[in-house]
Design a protein around this motif. Structure first.
Motif, PDB file in Angstrom:
ATOM      1  N   SER A  26      52.076  24.791  41.652  1.00  0.00           N
ATOM      2  CA  SER A  26      51.652  24.096  40.433  1.00  0.00           C
ATOM      3  C   SER A  26      51.674  25.030  39.221  1.00  0.00           C
ATOM      4  CB  SER A  26      50.252  23.507  40.616  1.00  0.00           C
ATOM      5  OG  SER A  26      49.318  24.528  40.949  1.00  0.00           O
ATOM      6  N   LYS A  27      51.282  26.282  39.426  1.00  0.00           N
ATOM      7  CA  LYS A  27      51.273  27.252  38.336  1.00  0.00           C
ATOM      8  C   LYS A  27      52.691  27.669  37.964  1.00  0.00           C
ATOM      9  CE  LYS A  27      49.378  31.751  36.994  1.00  0.00           C
ATOM     10  NZ  LYS A  27      48.601  32.931  37.435  1.00  0.00           N
ATOM     11  N   VAL A  28      53.527  27.885  38.983  1.00  0.00           N
ATOM     12  CA  VAL A  28      54.914  28.280  38.724  1.00  0.00           C
ATOM     13  C   VAL A  28      55.633  27.169  37.961  1.00  0.00           C
ATOM     14  CG1 VAL A  28      57.098  28.990  39.772  1.00  0.00           C
ATOM     15  CG2 VAL A  28      54.944  29.728  40.790  1.00  0.00           C
ATOM     16  N   LEU A  29      55.371  25.902  38.342  1.00  0.00           N
ATOM     17  CA  LEU A  29      55.956  24.767  37.642  1.00  0.00           C
ATOM     18  C   LEU A  29      55.461  24.702  36.207  1.00  0.00           C
ATOM     19  CD1 LEU A  29      57.533  22.063  37.608  1.00  0.00           C
ATOM     20  CD2 LEU A  29      55.463  20.968  38.483  1.00  0.00           C
ATOM     21  N   ALA A  30      54.149  24.844  36.009  1.00  0.00           N
ATOM     22  CA  ALA A  30      53.571  24.756  34.667  1.00  0.00           C
ATOM     23  C   ALA A  30      54.098  25.859  33.747  1.00  0.00           C
ATOM     24  CB  ALA A  30      52.049  24.827  34.746  1.00  0.00           C
ATOM     25  N   MET A  35      52.056  18.542  43.026  1.00  0.00           N
ATOM     26  CA  MET A  35      52.740  17.353  42.541  1.00  0.00           C
ATOM     27  C   MET A  35      53.814  17.789  41.554  1.00  0.00           C
ATOM     28  SD  MET A  35      51.220  15.149  44.302  1.00  0.00           S
ATOM     29  CE  MET A  35      52.044  13.690  43.665  1.00  0.00           C
ATOM     30  N   PHE A  36      55.013  17.243  41.725  1.00  0.00           N
ATOM     31  CA  PHE A  36      56.143  17.641  40.894  1.00  0.00           C
ATOM     32  C   PHE A  36      56.191  16.760  39.649  1.00  0.00           C
ATOM     33  CE2 PHE A  36      60.884  18.086  40.230  1.00  0.00           C
ATOM     34  CZ  PHE A  36      60.837  19.428  39.895  1.00  0.00           C
ATOM     35  N   GLY A  37      55.126  16.917  38.816  1.00  0.00           N
ATOM     36  CA  GLY A  37      55.016  16.124  37.598  1.00  0.00           C
ATOM     37  C   GLY A  37      54.047  16.760  36.627  1.00  0.00           C
ATOM     38  N   ARG A  38      53.745  16.055  35.573  1.00  0.00           N
ATOM     39  CA  ARG A  38      52.897  16.605  34.517  1.00  0.00           C
ATOM     40  C   ARG A  38      51.424  16.595  34.886  1.00  0.00           C
ATOM     41  NH1 ARG A  38      54.430  16.899  28.960  1.00  0.00           N
ATOM     42  NH2 ARG A  38      56.282  15.792  29.681  1.00  0.00           N
ATOM     43  N   SER A  39      50.984  15.524  35.549  1.00  0.00           N
ATOM     44  CA  SER A  39      49.573  15.391  35.873  1.00  0.00           C
ATOM     45  C   SER A  39      49.411  14.495  37.089  1.00  0.00           C
ATOM     46  CB  SER A  39      48.802  14.802  34.684  1.00  0.00           C
ATOM     47  OG  SER A  39      47.481  14.470  35.050  1.00  0.00           O
ATOM     48  N   SER A  40      48.428  14.825  37.926  1.00  0.00           N
ATOM     49  CA  SER A  40      48.147  13.977  39.084  1.00  0.00           C
ATOM     50  C   SER A  40      47.333  12.755  38.684  1.00  0.00           C
ATOM     51  CB  SER A  40      47.380  14.787  40.138  1.00  0.00           C
ATOM     52  OG  SER A  40      46.148  15.255  39.597  1.00  0.00           O
ATOM     53  N   GLN A  50      62.790  12.908  22.037  1.00  0.00           N
ATOM     54  CA  GLN A  50      62.598  14.349  22.178  1.00  0.00           C
ATOM     55  C   GLN A  50      61.314  14.588  22.964  1.00  0.00           C
ATOM     56  OE1 GLN A  50      64.903  16.667  21.215  1.00  0.00           O
ATOM     57  NE2 GLN A  50      66.129  14.863  20.667  1.00  0.00           N
ATOM     58  N   ARG A  51      61.462  14.816  24.241  1.00  0.00           N
ATOM     59  CA  ARG A  51      60.279  14.985  25.095  1.00  0.00           C
ATOM     60  C   ARG A  51      60.568  16.019  26.162  1.00  0.00           C
ATOM     61  NH1 ARG A  51      57.913  11.520  29.459  1.00  0.00           N
ATOM     62  NH2 ARG A  51      55.672  11.886  29.439  1.00  0.00           N
ATOM     63  N   GLN A  52      59.755  17.073  26.206  1.00  0.00           N
ATOM     64  CA  GLN A  52      59.951  18.113  27.206  1.00  0.00           C
ATOM     65  C   GLN A  52      59.499  17.608  28.573  1.00  0.00           C
ATOM     66  OE1 GLN A  52      57.647  21.118  25.052  1.00  0.00           O
ATOM     67  NE2 GLN A  52      59.469  22.405  25.037  1.00  0.00           N
ATOM     68  N   ALA A  53      60.194  18.042  29.586  1.00  0.00           N
ATOM     69  CA  ALA A  53      59.908  17.589  30.943  1.00  0.00           C
ATOM     70  C   ALA A  53      58.955  18.539  31.650  1.00  0.00           C
ATOM     71  CB  ALA A  53      61.200  17.486  31.741  1.00  0.00           C
ATOM     72  N   ARG A  54      58.285  18.000  32.670  1.00  0.00           N
ATOM     73  CA  ARG A  54      57.561  18.817  33.637  1.00  0.00           C
ATOM     74  C   ARG A  54      57.717  18.109  34.985  1.00  0.00           C
ATOM     75  NH1 ARG A  54      51.868  21.388  32.469  1.00  0.00           N
ATOM     76  NH2 ARG A  54      53.281  22.835  31.425  1.00  0.00           N
ATOM     77  N   GLY A  55      58.456  18.738  35.881  1.00  0.00           N
ATOM     78  CA  GLY A  55      58.796  18.074  37.117  1.00  0.00           C
ATOM     79  C   GLY A  55      59.653  16.854  36.811  1.00  0.00           C
ATOM     80  N   VAL A  56      59.354  15.699  37.434  1.00  0.00           N
ATOM     81  CA  VAL A  56      60.121  14.483  37.150  1.00  0.00           C
ATOM     82  C   VAL A  56      59.672  13.812  35.864  1.00  0.00           C
ATOM     83  CG1 VAL A  56      60.708  14.006  39.563  1.00  0.00           C
ATOM     84  CG2 VAL A  56      58.563  13.107  38.621  1.00  0.00           C
TER      85      VAL A  56
END
Length: 208
Positions: free
Chosen positions: A55-59, A113-118, A130-136
């Motif tokens: 989760s930290k590496v993704l963030a 979780m491979f996303g912005r928030s659970s 214009q929207r930055q991604a986080r996971g899917v």
């Protein structure tokens, strides 16, 4: 004068997976990202996990997401974590939950979780938005993607041979929480790296 011989460096390999590899934006949840570590030494190793938390590496944006439909790297939302020591008069407890023991040949898995928030379902990026991604979260419907290991993670700063209980409470007394968390150069042995750069690309897609 008798010298203590430095023990051999740990040999730890990594595997990762994403489930499912086809994400539907009609789902309320993101896919699950799993990182598994395996100890190839002949004895247990306990390490302090700072740089192998999915989760930290993704963030922090250390996973590279490549859009195979557009042949472009996806722009990701990146969070920088600052961990400054509190004043010296404040007690710093030992973060026991961050110590993990790897037994020989027995993988230990960490998930996120491979996303912005659970707490909220992931949303697709709309055309021209214009929207930055986080996971899917923030990816595009109908596109094929690949996730690759980026730089800046996979390091184990603090480790010791032995099981968790014996390592965090040695014969000399319990480890010092402040020293472990903030005195980053004071470790039992030189740090070691897990070869995360060798992880294969994970292919996945997003649908409605």
């Amino acid at each position: 004068m008798e010298t203590t011989e430095e023990p051999p460096q740990p040999s730890i390999s990594a595997e990762w997976s994403l489930d499912p590899t086809t994400h539907s934006f009609s789902s309320d949840t993101s896919p699950t990202l799993t990182l598994s570590l395996t100890n190839h030494a002949n004895r247990p190793i306990t390490f302090y996990n700072e740089y192998l938390i999915p989760s930290k590496v993704l963030a922090e944006g250390h996973f590279v997401i490549f859009d195979h439909t557009t042949n472009k790297v996806v722009d990701q939302l990146k969070t920088r974590f600052c961990d400054f020591p509190p004043p010296s008069k404040i007690h710093v407890p030992l973060r026991e939950h961050m110590f993990h023991t790897l037994y020989p040949g027995r993988p230990v898995s960490f998930t996120a979780m491979f996303g912005r928030s659970s707490k909220s379902p992931p949303r697709p990026r709309l055309e021209d938005q214009q929207r930055q991604a986080r996971g899917v979260d923030g990816l595009e419907i109908g596109h094929e993607y690949g996730m690759r290991p980026g730089e800046g993670w996979g390091y184990i700063r603090w480790w010791e041979y032995g099981e968790k209980r014996g390592v965090i409470i040695p014969s000399s007394g319990k480890l010092d929480g402040r020293e472990i968390a903030y005195k980053r150069t004071k470790t039992p042995h030189p740090g070691t790296r897990v070869n995360v750069e060798a992880l294969p690309e994970i292919r996945f897609s997003c649908v409605e």
